[in-house]
Scaffold this active site. Structure first.
Site, short mmCIF file in Angstrom:
data_model
loop_
_atom_site.label_atom_id
_atom_site.label_comp_id
_atom_site.label_asym_id
_atom_site.label_seq_id
_atom_site.Cartn_x
_atom_site.Cartn_y
_atom_site.Cartn_z
N SER A 1 -11.37 -0.82 -0.69
CA SER A 1 -10.01 -0.72 -0.17
C SER A 1 -9.93 -1.19 1.27
O SER A 1 -8.93 -1.79 1.66
CB SER A 1 -9.53 0.73 -0.23
OG SER A 1 -8.61 0.94 -1.25
N HIS B 1 -3.47 5.97 3.33
CA HIS B 1 -4.26 4.80 2.94
C HIS B 1 -3.69 3.53 3.54
O HIS B 1 -4.42 2.69 4.09
CB HIS B 1 -4.30 4.73 1.41
CG HIS B 1 -5.24 3.72 0.84
ND1 HIS B 1 -4.93 2.40 0.69
CD2 HIS B 1 -6.49 3.87 0.35
CE1 HIS B 1 -5.95 1.76 0.12
NE2 HIS B 1 -6.91 2.63 -0.09
N ASP C 1 0.84 -1.19 0.00
CA ASP C 1 0.00 0.00 0.00
C ASP C 1 0.89 1.25 0.00
O ASP C 1 2.00 1.20 -0.52
CB ASP C 1 -0.94 -0.02 1.22
CG ASP C 1 -2.29 0.60 0.91
OD1 ASP C 1 -2.36 1.84 0.80
OD2 ASP C 1 -3.28 -0.14 0.78
#
Length: 809
Positions: free
Chosen positions: A646, A223, A155
């Site tokens: 996600s 994220h 990520d």
């Protein structure tokens, strides 16, 4: 071999690209990138070249996949090919100058070269990160905490100083980080390339323990930190109301790969993705621990059937105690309303070549070609390798390209014909129509059409009604298609298989509009991964409500309050229905007919760890910050609320970590198929999911408590017979084994002198093998006949033996 020519038709001027030998070894996307160096190719959706100047000599390089025998390695390296990962089936991740690709393809041991392409975070907003909601906790904690299991995350990185990743003794839970965006030269040599890899920096546990004074890795996006918190955060950070937002596996160890999503180092490629998976599994093996990898990322394009090289590479790398979980994608959409205004049109359509006006599309009246950005629409179409067709495109003015199918246009845009384009005053129009034998993936046997209308030569696509016509030449003519578009053309309407051009932009009741069918992205369609859809679990959260300063830009002051979906500035998300499927969650099936997604998890209103570097990151010139602008931040600043597949994905990842822990404690080494069976049998079904499995929810909603009850040691295999049970020297034959409790991925050993060419577990009661018997009896055998035991070994290491099961006559 038929020689193919690629040409560009510029008014009346021909530009012919060189036609290299070994065309069948170079996929068309790679061939086009080589020819045009990325020009007029829907920006970088399908990969692109980049420049470097080692030893002061400029070179144009590309990341790509090689499929080859291991014997090719010396020759490949002699040609300057940089190779990192090699899978069990000879899929290699590679980088080389494009000038060397013809020589690489010419090597006898090389079977195929395929372009790597970029992936994206699966976010709810194109401008910033997205995720899901962590229920606190929906599942009883019991004794399972992920202890003894590694959670890998590929990520944007991780906030190593966040309390959720530090244990009660003050020790980091992050074992190592591979940062693809920093090389040793960027950090003064204090962190090396990972062993066996040629790029990035590996930060060890000692450096991570020292925090940001000794580790230069940062998660400036947030994220990755949010994903890691959902799957494995321990909830130690404070909150305003003393709520503990604990991840599913709070005692798991973490391995992080910071992926180059922004392409800072030209590494946003699926080759780097496969390298990251390989590195995590290698590190976990060194630790002697099972591992599960979270990938909240993907691409919306390709064959959607698991046959892309990175998907087959992932299948090769997974196995017992090596599990990969992938977000299904956020590609589901609808026409009309705020969601359409924010995200654009649904991406999928289907039809038959016998229908006239196969694809009709019309930009909105508000569309004007961009000056500073690219304008494009493209179509990625797949149809049977037994069919043939040709293509004709009609512009809004009624001009047809090609104007006819005679002379120089005889083979243009025809299956196995020529590819090329027209530079017109209504935009640049380009197509190819490649057969399975030279398509970008030779494993699915299907033909592939790519069509693009763009501003590649300075003139943007004009407004009005366009028609893409597929003209059948032979076969059934059924096709599946996916389209893409620039932001400027996101509100375009697409109609498929209608037989007419009489459509109206804005008519939501037109039955021929594109849909969200088959929108599960890659690599979520890989056969061995667990794909995760998203449903809605939380509508309102405690938040800092930010105010703009006098200049209208700086989101630097706030009051504590609450934020909800459907309320500004999150008014794009509407409507919200508790426990129902999220509107954005991609739908199945895969193009080869498998149920997708595999299962669904909480995906809307998820509260999890917030990276402090991301919170402090302000984008010039407006000092924009996604978390501040959308009131995502919990009042004390350690958590954020997000949505998207996600972060539904890390619910699956954390659940698998608990299942691996339970299995390990019971002496079980589960394969992806076994983990899937635990999740499937434990899944929750309700009025929203309906009858399962289906292509919205998969097998239902994850319930890890029930799934844990399914973790029982599998019975050992039983081997009863082998037919035929004998063969002659230098013979190749098919052999069927019968018994019970055979698992997918079981291996078979027939003893010395026999090579197993392939093994297929047909059912728990049957295995079929293709074997090759040697010309000679193995050295040391003193009898005319060689009699061997036949041994079947399941992936969980349990085996069965058929004594004297096969004889070489």
């Amino acid at each position: 071999m038929k020689v193919k020519y690629s040409l560009i038709l510029l008014v009346l001027t021909f530009i012919t690209f060189p036609s290299w030998g070994n065309d069948n070894k170079i996929d068309p996307y790679l061939q086009r990138i080589i020819n045009a160096q990325g020009k007029y190719f829907a920006t970088d959706h399908f990969g692109k070249t980049f420049s470097q100047s080692p030893d002061e000599i400029p070179q144009t390089l590309i990341h790509f996949f090689i499929e080859a025998d291991l014997a090719a390695l010396p020759a490949l390296r002699a040609l300057g090919v940089e190779i990192n990962t090699i899978t069990s089936h000879g899929i290699m991740t590679a980088m080389a100058p494009i000038s060397q690709l013809p020589a690489i393809a010419a090597l006898t041991e090389v079977r195929r070269l395929e372009a790597a392409h970029p992936v994206k975070l699966l976010m709810d907003q194109s401008a910033g990160p997205s995720g899901v909601n962590l229920p606190n906790l929906n599942f009883p904690r019991l004794a399972n905490t992920g202890r003894g299991v590694v959670v890998g995350v590929i990520d944007t990185g991780i906030d190593i100083e966040h309390p959720d990743f530090i244990d009660e003794q003050g020790n980091t839970r992050v074992v190592a980080i591979w940062d693809h965006t920093l090389d040793p030269s960027d950090v003064g040599g204090i962190a090396p390339n990972p062993t066996g890899f040629t790029y990035g920096t590996q930060w060890n546990k000692t450096q991570i323990q020292g925090g940001y004074t000794t580790c230069l890795h940062r998660d400036n996006d947030g994220h990755g930190t949010h994903v890691a918190g959902t799957s494995a955060g321990n909830g130690r950070a404070p909150t305003a109301d003393n709520t503990h937002f604990t991840g599913l596996a709070p005692e798991a160890e973490l391995l992080m790969v910071k992926f180059d999503f922004d392409n800072e180092k030209n590494r946003n490629t699926t080759t780097a993705l496969l390298d990251g998976i390989n590195w995590i599994f290698q590190q976990a093996a060194t630790l002697g621990k099972p591992a599960v990898i979270n990938m909240s990322l993907g691409s919306d394009y390709g064959p959607h059937d698991g046959s892309m090289p990175e998907e087959r590479g992932i299948d090769d790398l997974t196995g017992a105690n090596k599990i990969v979980v992938v977000a299904a994608g956020n590609a589901a959409a609808t026409y009309g309303g705020t969601a359409f205004e924010t995200f654009g049109a649904p991406l999928h359509g289907a039809g038959n070549f016998s229908t006239r006006n196969d694809i009709v599309f019309n930009p909105p009246n508000s569309y004007l070609p961009s000056v500073s950005a690219s304008d494009y629409i493209f179509f990625d179409v797949w149809y049977s390798g037994n069919d043939t067709s040709r293509i004709q495109i009609t512009t809004p003015s009624g001009q047809k390209y090609p104007p006819n199918f005679n002379g120089i246009y005889k083979n243009l845009w025809k299956t196995n014909g020529t590819d090329g384009g027209f530079n017109t005053n209504e935009g640049f129009v380009y197509c190819y129509n490649f057969p399975a034998v030279i398509g970008w993936d030779t494993n699915n046997g299907d033909n592939n059409i790519y069509c693009e209308i763009s501003d590649a030569y300075g003139v943007g696509p004009v407004n009005g009604k366009w028609v893409v016509e597929f003209i059948p030449l032979s076969g059934s003519g059924n096709y599946q298609a996916w389209h893409g578009y620039s932001d400027s053309l996101a509100q375009t309407y697409f109609w498929y298989n209608s037989g007419t051009t009489k459509h109206t932009w804005g008519n939501l009741n037109d039955p021929f509009l594109s849909d969200s069918h088959m929108t599960i992205g890659s690599p979520a369609t890989a056969s061995q991964v667990i794909s995760i859809g998203a449903y809605q679990t939380k509508n309102q959260w405690n938040a800092r409500i930010y105010h703009t300063s006098a200049n209208g830009y700086l989101w630097d002051t706030y009051v504590n309050g609450s934020q909800a979906y459907g309320i500004f500035p999150v008014d794009y998300y509407d409507p919200f229905t508790l426990e129902d499927l999220a509107f954005f969650s991609s739908r199945g099936p895969s193009r080869d007919g498998r149920i997708q997604p595999f299962i669904s998890a909480p995906g809307v209103g998820i509260v999890a760890s917030l990276s402090q570097p991301a919170l402090d990151s302000l984008s010039p010139p407006t000092n924009y910050n996604y978390y501040r602008y959308y009131n995502r931040i919990e009042p004390l600043g350690y958590y954020a609320t997000l949505q998207g597949t996600s972060m539904a994905c890390p619910h699956g990842t954390g659940s698998v970590a608990l299942l691996l822990e339970e299995a390990h404690n019971k002496g079980i080494n589960p394969t992806p198929a076994i983990i899937k069976s635990y999740l499937q049998q434990g899944a929750r079904i309700d009025g929203f999911t309906g009858s399962v499995p289906n292509n919205d929810w998969g097998y239902g909603k994850i319930d890890v408590s029930d799934a844990l009850t399914q973790v029982q040691a599998a019975p050992p295999p039983e081997l009863n017979s082998c037919q035929p049970n004998s063969g002659t020297r230098n013979q190749t034959l098919m052999v069927t084994l019968t018994g019970n409790h055979f698992q997918p991925g079981a291996t078979v050993d027939f003893g010395p002198g026999i090579t197993v060419l392939s093994t297929t577990t047909v059912s728990p009661q049957e295995i079929v093998c293709n074997i090759k018997i040697s010309r000679k009896i193995p050295r040391g055998e003193r009898v005319i006949k060689a009699v061997s035991d036949v041994v079947v070994t399941n992936p969980d290491a349990q085996s069965a033996t058929l004594v004297n099961g096969f004889t070489i006559k």
